[in-house]
Each structure stands twice: as C-alpha cells, then as structure tokens.
Design a protein around this motif. Structure first.
Motif, PDB file in Angstrom:
ATOM      1  N   UNK A   1       0.815  -1.218   0.000  1.00 14.44           N
ATOM      2  CA  UNK A   1       0.000   0.000   0.000  1.00 14.44           C
ATOM      3  C   UNK A   1       0.847   1.267   0.000  1.00 14.44           C
ATOM      4  N   UNK A   2       1.825   1.354   0.895  1.00 13.98           N
ATOM      5  CA  UNK A   2       2.535   2.618   1.096  1.00 13.98           C
ATOM      6  C   UNK A   2       3.413   2.966  -0.095  1.00 13.98           C
ATOM      7  N   UNK A   3       3.905   1.974  -0.831  1.00 16.97           N
ATOM      8  CA  UNK A   3       4.710   2.268  -2.004  1.00 16.97           C
ATOM      9  C   UNK A   3       3.954   3.032  -3.068  1.00 16.97           C
ATOM     10  N   UNK A   4       2.634   2.883  -3.089  1.00 20.80           N
ATOM     11  CA  UNK A   4       1.774   3.613  -4.015  1.00 20.80           C
ATOM     12  C   UNK A   4       1.205   4.874  -3.369  1.00 20.80           C
ATOM     13  N   UNK A   5       0.759   4.746  -2.131  1.00 17.73           N
ATOM     14  CA  UNK A   5       0.136   5.866  -1.422  1.00 17.73           C
ATOM     15  C   UNK A   5       1.124   7.008  -1.228  1.00 17.73           C
ATOM     16  N   UNK A   6       2.394   6.680  -1.005  1.00 11.36           N
ATOM     17  CA  UNK A   6       3.406   7.704  -0.773  1.00 11.36           C
ATOM     18  C   UNK A   6       3.529   8.646  -1.968  1.00 11.36           C
ATOM     19  N   UNK A   7       3.409   8.108  -3.175  1.00  7.68           N
ATOM     20  CA  UNK A   7       3.517   8.935  -4.379  1.00  7.68           C
ATOM     21  C   UNK A   7       2.388   9.955  -4.414  1.00  7.68           C
ATOM     22  N   UNK A   8       1.170   9.518  -4.102  1.00  7.97           N
ATOM     23  CA  UNK A   8       0.036  10.442  -4.049  1.00  7.97           C
ATOM     24  C   UNK A   8       0.242  11.473  -2.947  1.00  7.97           C
ATOM     25  N   UNK A   9       0.761  11.020  -1.822  1.00  6.47           N
ATOM     26  CA  UNK A   9       0.979  11.915  -0.687  1.00  6.47           C
ATOM     27  C   UNK A   9       1.985  13.003  -1.040  1.00  6.47           C
ATOM     28  N   UNK A  10       3.002  12.659  -1.789  1.00  4.81           N
ATOM     29  CA  UNK A  10       4.020  13.631  -2.175  1.00  4.81           C
ATOM     30  C   UNK A  10       3.489  14.667  -3.173  1.00  4.81           C
ATOM     31  N   UNK A  11       2.656  14.227  -4.091  1.00  2.00           N
ATOM     32  CA  UNK A  11       2.177  15.112  -5.158  1.00  2.00           C
ATOM     33  C   UNK A  11       0.938  15.897  -4.760  1.00  2.00           C
TER      34      UNK A  11
ATOM     35  N   UNK B   1      -5.048  16.938  -0.593  1.00  2.00           N
ATOM     36  CA  UNK B   1      -6.167  16.204  -1.176  1.00  2.00           C
ATOM     37  C   UNK B   1      -6.125  14.732  -0.770  1.00  2.00           C
ATOM     38  N   UNK B   2      -4.932  14.145  -0.791  1.00  2.00           N
ATOM     39  CA  UNK B   2      -4.790  12.727  -0.450  1.00  2.00           C
ATOM     40  C   UNK B   2      -5.234  12.457   0.978  1.00  2.00           C
ATOM     41  N   UNK B   3      -4.816  13.300   1.916  1.00  2.58           N
ATOM     42  CA  UNK B   3      -5.207  13.102   3.311  1.00  2.58           C
ATOM     43  C   UNK B   3      -6.693  13.376   3.509  1.00  2.58           C
ATOM     44  N   UNK B   4      -7.185  14.425   2.884  1.00  2.42           N
ATOM     45  CA  UNK B   4      -8.598  14.800   3.061  1.00  2.42           C
ATOM     46  C   UNK B   4      -9.534  13.708   2.547  1.00  2.42           C
ATOM     47  N   UNK B   5      -9.133  13.038   1.482  1.00  7.17           N
ATOM     48  CA  UNK B   5      -9.989  11.994   0.892  1.00  7.17           C
ATOM     49  C   UNK B   5      -9.765  10.645   1.564  1.00  7.17           C
ATOM     50  N   UNK B   6      -8.501  10.312   1.829  1.00  8.10           N
ATOM     51  CA  UNK B   6      -8.191   8.956   2.289  1.00  8.10           C
ATOM     52  C   UNK B   6      -8.621   8.688   3.718  1.00  8.10           C
ATOM     53  N   UNK B   7      -8.513   9.665   4.601  1.00  2.62           N
ATOM     54  CA  UNK B   7      -8.830   9.404   6.008  1.00  2.62           C
ATOM     55  C   UNK B   7     -10.284   9.010   6.203  1.00  2.62           C
ATOM     56  N   UNK B   8     -11.262   9.781   5.716  1.00  2.41           N
ATOM     57  CA  UNK B   8     -12.652   9.311   5.863  1.00  2.41           C
ATOM     58  C   UNK B   8     -12.913   8.018   5.101  1.00  2.41           C
ATOM     59  N   UNK B   9     -12.232   7.829   3.958  1.00  5.23           N
ATOM     60  CA  UNK B   9     -12.405   6.589   3.206  1.00  5.23           C
ATOM     61  C   UNK B   9     -11.925   5.391   4.009  1.00  5.23           C
ATOM     62  N   UNK B  10     -10.770   5.503   4.632  1.00  4.91           N
ATOM     63  CA  UNK B  10     -10.229   4.393   5.420  1.00  4.91           C
ATOM     64  C   UNK B  10     -11.072   4.153   6.673  1.00  4.91           C
ATOM     65  N   UNK B  11     -11.619   5.214   7.244  1.00  5.95           N
ATOM     66  CA  UNK B  11     -12.538   5.028   8.371  1.00  5.95           C
ATOM     67  C   UNK B  11     -13.741   4.198   7.943  1.00  5.95           C
ATOM     68  N   UNK B  12     -14.286   4.537   6.795  1.00  5.63           N
ATOM     69  CA  UNK B  12     -15.455   3.811   6.282  1.00  5.63           C
ATOM     70  C   UNK B  12     -15.101   2.354   5.986  1.00  5.63           C
TER      71      UNK B  12
END
Length: 335
Positions: free
Chosen positions: A148-158, A162-173
């Motif tokens: 997961x992190x090898x892909x997620x890190x790229x989104x996090x860097x760019x 947006x990545x944090x705002x979208x992913x946190x509620x998504x992962x909670x769900x």
C-alpha cells in the motif's frame, strides 16, 4: 527542521513494544495461583497493544525512509525487493524454528502434528500462521502495508492535502465494512495513518494544525470503535515520536535493534520454556521464571539478529533507488 537527524525515540518505542508483547504472552501462564497474579494478568491484558505501537512506528518510518531515499513510483519494485530481503528470510527461518519446536513438542506428547503440507506452504506467504506462533498474523498486515505505502506515498508527495482529506474518511469507512474480511490491513490502517500523518508533520516542521486535526479525528474514531487501550497506545507512540528530541539509553537502542528478531521467536521458545520449567518451579518463584524467560528470549533474539537478521538488513540497504552521484547532483542543484 533537520530531517536528517536520527529520531532517537524510535529505539525506545520499538523496545517498549516488543517488551509489551513478550509480557503479554509470558504473563498469561502466571495469571493465577501466585502473589503477582494480578500483575501478570495486567501484562496479558494490556501488553498486546504493543502491536499498535509497532503499526504507528511503521506508519512513520517507512515514508520517512522513502523520502530520504528520493523514492519515485518507478522504484516500487525496488522498494518491495528491499523489504522482502530485509524481512522475509528471517521470517522463513523463524517459521522453520517454530515448526521444529512444534514437531518435537507433539512427538514428546504423542499427538498428531497439527500442520499440513498445504498450511506450511501458505505460511511461506503469510497466508497462514501456526497456532504455536500466533504473532505471525501481524506480518501479513505489515506486508499488505508495504504494498500500500509504495503507491500511497507517491500520491501523498504530489497531492498531500487532497490525499489526506480523501483517504482518512475513506479508510474510516472501509474499516467498518466487509472488506476487512479479505484485506487485513484495513482493520488496522488507521494506526498506520497516525504514523503517516506524523511523518507529514515532521517533514513540514512548522504549523501543523490541519494534520493535528486529522490525528485527533482518527484517535476519536479508534476510541469509539476499537476502545481506549489501543487508542492510548497509538496516541502515546505518535506523541513520543513528535515531541521527544533527547537521547535514549543505549539499552533501548540495543532492544530496539533486535526487536524484530525477538518478536519472531519469543512465543514458541518462551512459552515452551515456561511450560517445561513450570513443572519444577514453585508458584512463589513464578516471577523469577518470568524474568528468566524474558532474558532468555532477548538473548536468543540477539543471536538471531546478529547472524540472521543483520546480514539480510545490510543486503537490503545496499539496494538504492537512484545512483549516489545522481542523488548528490540533485541535492547540490536544490542547494
């Protein structure tokens, strides 16, 4: 902030986490019939939350190492190879030791060996864990996290915000859906996310009100759905990482260094030692047997680290995402 400095608190936290897990498993056989039964019961009840400490550490450390290594999406294969070389051979050897101990135990007891060829094959890929070493379940979660992190890190860097705002509620769900029955990571991903957000705060080194709000939201969510104990363990971990900037005693450096080796082997060796010695040790000396078992597993862990884990770790470190000259030129250009 000087992001090249060593995060000293990580050694302390790794040492604490592995001791918590050891105390959890070694406390259970002694949780009745002696003067320290209440203490041993507390060890067993709360020591298991050392796992959350490990998850938060991984959430913080892996993105930090990717950042320092100037990781890009094109390096995804190298990243997975580095983690595979670093962690999988020691796991396979620990699995072999576990199965040998189990085979000897069942032979002495004249009972059937509980594992099959198929279950052993699945264990090679974290898809099964022998009951004689239940801690292996977390290694599957960690392996899924690396994917997961090898892909997620790229989104996090760019696209950090947006990545944090979208992913946190998504992962909670997702953590509350049936997907957790198929991908174990989603049951625990929020703890990794606490560490990942801590990494973002660490790299920014300035005002982190938004990220602090994200961590607060996750903490509130895990408290509501997972309970107080794992939430406190995770919160304590990220606070120590972010706030403690001093040195740690060399004993914690040592324990932190060998924590993976101790984690891999402590259960089959420690529990067998307690079961064997417990026949001859009176209840009033249970505390001595407990301490001896912990020290024995630390000693075995050191030997395993020195001759098994460390050589593979060094091989892993030799794999670089980019040639050294290229990295030096990029740093000079940035300066």
């Amino acid at each position: 902030m000087n992001t090249q400095r060593k995060v000293e608190s990580l050694s302390f936290l790794r040492a604490l986490a592995v001791l918590m897990v050891c105390f959890c498993h070694f406390g259970q056989p002694f949780n009745e019939g002696n003067a320290f039964a209440g203490t041993f019961n507390a060890f067993h009840e709360y020591g298991k939350y050392g796992v959350q400490v490990f998850f938060v550490i991984s959430g913080f450390v892996i993105p930090l190492s990717l950042d320092k290594g100037r990781y890009q999406l094109e390096h995804y294969g190298k990243f997975l190879l580095k983690r595979l070389i670093r962690l999988h051979p020691p796991y396979l050897i620990a699995l072999g030791i576990t199965l040998v101990v189990l085979a000897l135990s069942t032979a002495v007891k004249h009972i059937a060996f509980p594992e099959t060829t198929w279950s052993v094959f699945l264990s090679l890929f974290y898809l099964h864990h022998p009951d004689s070493n239940p801690v292996f379940w977390t290694l599957k979660v960690e392996a899924e996290y690396y994917l997961f992190i090898g892909l997620f890190f790229v989104l996090l860097q760019k696209y950090q915000r947006l990545t944090l705002a979208v992913s946190i509620p998504l992962f909670m769900l997702l953590s509350q859906t049936a997907v957790v029955n198929y991908i174990d990571l989603f049951s625990h991903l929020l703890y990794f996310m606490i560490g990942i957000i801590g990494y973002v705060m660490y790299m920014k080194g300035g005002k982190n009100w938004l990220e602090a709000g994200y961590i607060t939201a996750i903490v509130a969510f895990t408290y509501l759905f997972d309970g107080a104990a794992p939430t406190i363990a995770a919160t304590f971990t990220i606070l120590v990482i972010m706030l403690y900037t001093g040195k740690v005693h060399k004993s914690f450096d040592f324990l932190g260094e060998i924590s993976y080796s101790v984690y891999l082997l402590h259960f089959p060796l420690g529990i067998k030692l307690i079961n064997l010695a417990g026949r001859y040790v009176k209840p009033q000396y249970d505390i001595a047997l407990f301490v001896f078992t912990v020290l024995f597993c630390l000693g075995v862990g050191y030997v395993f680290w020195k001759y098994i884990e460390r050589p593979f770790s060094e091989r892993s470190n030799r794999i670089k995402y980019a040639p050294r000259k290229t990295v030096q030129m990029e740093v000079a250009a940035a300066a």
